[in-house]
Scaffold this active site. Structure first.
Site, PDB file in Angstrom:
ATOM      1  N   SER A 186       2.915  -0.932  -8.000  1.00 56.39           N
ATOM      2  CA  SER A 186       2.498   0.412  -7.619  1.00 56.39           C
ATOM      3  C   SER A 186       3.624   1.433  -7.578  1.00 56.39           C
ATOM      4  CB  SER A 186       1.810   0.366  -6.256  1.00 56.39           C
ATOM      5  OG  SER A 186       2.687  -0.162  -5.283  1.00 56.39           O
ATOM      6  N   HIS A 214      -3.935  -2.186  -8.360  1.00 53.47           N
ATOM      7  CA  HIS A 214      -3.715  -0.983  -9.176  1.00 53.47           C
ATOM      8  C   HIS A 214      -4.143  -1.165 -10.628  1.00 53.47           C
ATOM      9  CE1 HIS A 214      -1.673   1.557  -6.212  1.00 53.47           C
ATOM     10  NE2 HIS A 214      -1.303   0.393  -5.676  1.00 53.47           N
ATOM     11  N   LYS A 244      -9.274   1.876  -4.479  1.00 55.41           N
ATOM     12  CA  LYS A 244      -8.444   2.745  -5.338  1.00 55.41           C
ATOM     13  C   LYS A 244      -9.315   3.287  -6.471  1.00 55.41           C
ATOM     14  CE  LYS A 244      -4.355   0.153  -3.946  1.00 55.41           C
ATOM     15  NZ  LYS A 244      -3.883   0.988  -2.856  1.00 55.41           N
TER      16      LYS A 244
HETATM   17  N1  PMP Z   1      -2.381  -4.962  -2.903  1.00 52.70           N
HETATM   18  C1  PMP Z   1      -1.722  -3.953  -3.493  1.00 52.70           C
HETATM   19  C2  PMP Z   1      -0.839  -4.263  -4.663  1.00 52.70           C
HETATM   20  C3  PMP Z   1      -1.854  -2.643  -3.022  1.00 52.70           C
HETATM   21  O1  PMP Z   1      -1.187  -1.636  -3.596  1.00 52.70           O
HETATM   22  C4  PMP Z   1      -2.711  -2.398  -1.929  1.00 52.70           C
HETATM   23  C5  PMP Z   1      -2.932  -0.990  -1.391  1.00 52.70           C
HETATM   24  N2  PMP Z   1      -1.829  -0.281  -1.038  1.00 52.70           N
HETATM   25  C6  PMP Z   1      -3.370  -3.471  -1.346  1.00 52.70           C
HETATM   26  C7  PMP Z   1      -3.197  -4.730  -1.851  1.00 52.70           C
HETATM   27  C8  PMP Z   1      -4.269  -3.276  -0.166  1.00 52.70           C
HETATM   28  O2  PMP Z   1      -5.485  -2.748  -0.567  1.00 52.70           O
HETATM   29  P1  PMP Z   1      -6.422  -1.970   0.467  1.00 52.70           P
HETATM   30  O3  PMP Z   1      -5.909  -0.576   0.578  1.00 52.70           O
HETATM   31  O4  PMP Z   1      -7.782  -2.063  -0.152  1.00 52.70           O
HETATM   32  O5  PMP Z   1      -6.350  -2.714   1.752  1.00 52.70           O
END
Ligand code: PMP
Length: 397
Positions: A186, A214, A244
């Site tokens: 990300s 992502h 997302k």
């Molecule tokens: N895994 C990754 C790689 C993420 O970027 C995120 C969100 N920041 C998450 C898991 C967590 O997802 P959520 O926001 O749905 O809890």
């Protein structure tokens, strides 16, 4: 009377964060998240959401959420294993499995919960987990919770992965060895080298786990990074988020029927935390239907990503090595990065700074997340503001 010890712990630590410029002030939006947002009365172009396809305020999703709320209520009323599984949850999981082209899928309340549930459900203290050093916090926490030995692998370094996989397997100390990686990272927008990863996994009999938070909705015409490489049969656990690109909230793991059956009896957030709301479940189903039937939003997202990247590059910014719409603008110095981001906001462009410890020291960046909802006019405004602020702060000439 409240605890004196707790109060002094809190005061001291909050002050430390403030003194070091690490205290995160939370911005409050007046309305929905979209290409343009309003923060306490100030309208800005939003370059910082994960709402890749613009679904978070999409009318089609909202209608379905409202209909499901009328039918099922606002809350599921219990955890999935007691009586919090409504027909809409079953429908959602069937849809997810179809979309990911796996035998089955299980939905969780968030992506974070998915990792916290799935990793400890399949890995134990008798196992080892090889983990890319830039993996998301929820992976790190899920690994810790499992009690398995965690072995950090240099970011996207396949030689390091091979060497550490060989060592772990040859040691004979572990019952199982897993490799876990983000599908799309990300902070840089680079894509996991899944074809090589799968090859190494086959050589050493590693379990493979891809967190495609992502990548879902973005890669593989929407179906994710594993689909992008055509490796649906080679990755054991495909985890994703529904917050997302899908625009709602929740997470899931897709894989074999056996895997999903096991997660439904062992993944603790599934057993001990109330199910996704019916409204959210229905909105997610609608988003999956839209993504399954058309690539319009996906194509607009990639088009906007390319447009922004080319524009920033032309202006002389360092946009790193992103292979996806995620567009970091690498400034370097942490203080300068924060000033840069602040000036962008003053000029009407909201793009958050990301600094150590989220990224390595000296690689501070302003991260831009173009979405399908942005217009070319908005992106032109963003580029004009970047040029103005970049010159003013001597980041570009
Ligand atoms: N895994 C990754 C790689 C993420 O970027 C995120 C969100 N920041 C998450 C898991 C967590 O997802 P959520 O926001 O749905 O809890």
């Amino acid at each position: 009377m409240t605890s004196q010890k707790l109060n002094s712990f809190l005061e001291q630590n909050l002050q430390d964060l403030k003194d070091n410029g690490l205290y995160n002030e939370i911005d409050i939006l007046d309305g929905p998240n979209g290409a343009e947002i309003s923060i306490q009365g100030k309208k800005v172009i939003n370059m910082s959401s994960n709402n890749y396809l613009g679904f978070s305020n999409d009318e089609r999703l909202k209608v379905k959420a409202n209909e499901a709320t009328d039918i099922y209520g606002v809350g599921a009323g219990a955890v999935r294993t007691i009586n919090g599984t409504q027909a809409i949850h079953e429908e959602l999981e069937t849809k997810l499995a179809q979309f990911k082209q796996t035998e089955a899928a299980v939905a969780f309340q968030s992506g974070f919960n998915s990792n916290m549930g799935a990793i400890p459900a399949v890995m134990t203290k008798n196992d080892a987990i090889l983990s890319d050093e830039l993996n998301h916090a929820s992976i790190i926490d899920g690994c810790r919770l499992s009690g398995a030995k965690v072995i950090r692998v240099k970011h996207q370094d396949m030689d390091d992965l091979r060497a550490k996989a060989k060592e772990a397997v040859k040691s004979g100390q572990y019952e199982k060895v897993m490799y876990i990686t983000d599908g799309v990272f990300s902070m840089d927008g680079d894509v996991a080298k899944l074809p090589e990863i799968v090859e190494i996994a086959e050589e050493f009999d590693l379990i493979t786990y891809v967190d495609d938070a992502h990548g879902s909705g973005v890669m593989g015409k929407g179906a994710g990074t594993v689909k992008h490489f055509g490796l649906q049969d080679k990755v054991d656990l495909q985890m994703g988020t529904l917050s997302k690109a899908v625009g709602v909230v929740g997470g899931y793991v897709a894989g074999t029927q056996n895997l999903i059956d096991w997660l439904k009896v062992r993944a603790r957030p599934f057993l001990f935390s109330t199910s996704l709301t019916p409204g959210a479940s229905a909105a997610i189903i609608e988003a999956i239907d839209i993504m399954s039937n058309s690539t319009d939003e996906h194509d607009r997202l990639w088009d906007n990503g390319r447009y922004l990247k080319e524009g920033l590059k032309k202006l002389g910014f360092d946009i790193g090595a992103s292979e996806t719409p995620i567009t970091p603008c690498i400034i370097g110095d942490e203080k300068l990065t924060q000033t840069f981001s602040k000036r962008l906001t003053e000029e009407g462009v909201y793009a958050k700074s990301i600094v150590f410890p989220t990224v390595p020291r000296g690689t501070g960046r302003v991260r831009n997340m173009p979405t399908a909802a942005h217009t070319k006019e908005q992106l032109d405004t963003v580029l004009a503001v970047y040029e103005k602020v970049g010159k003013e702060l001597n980041v570009i000439q």
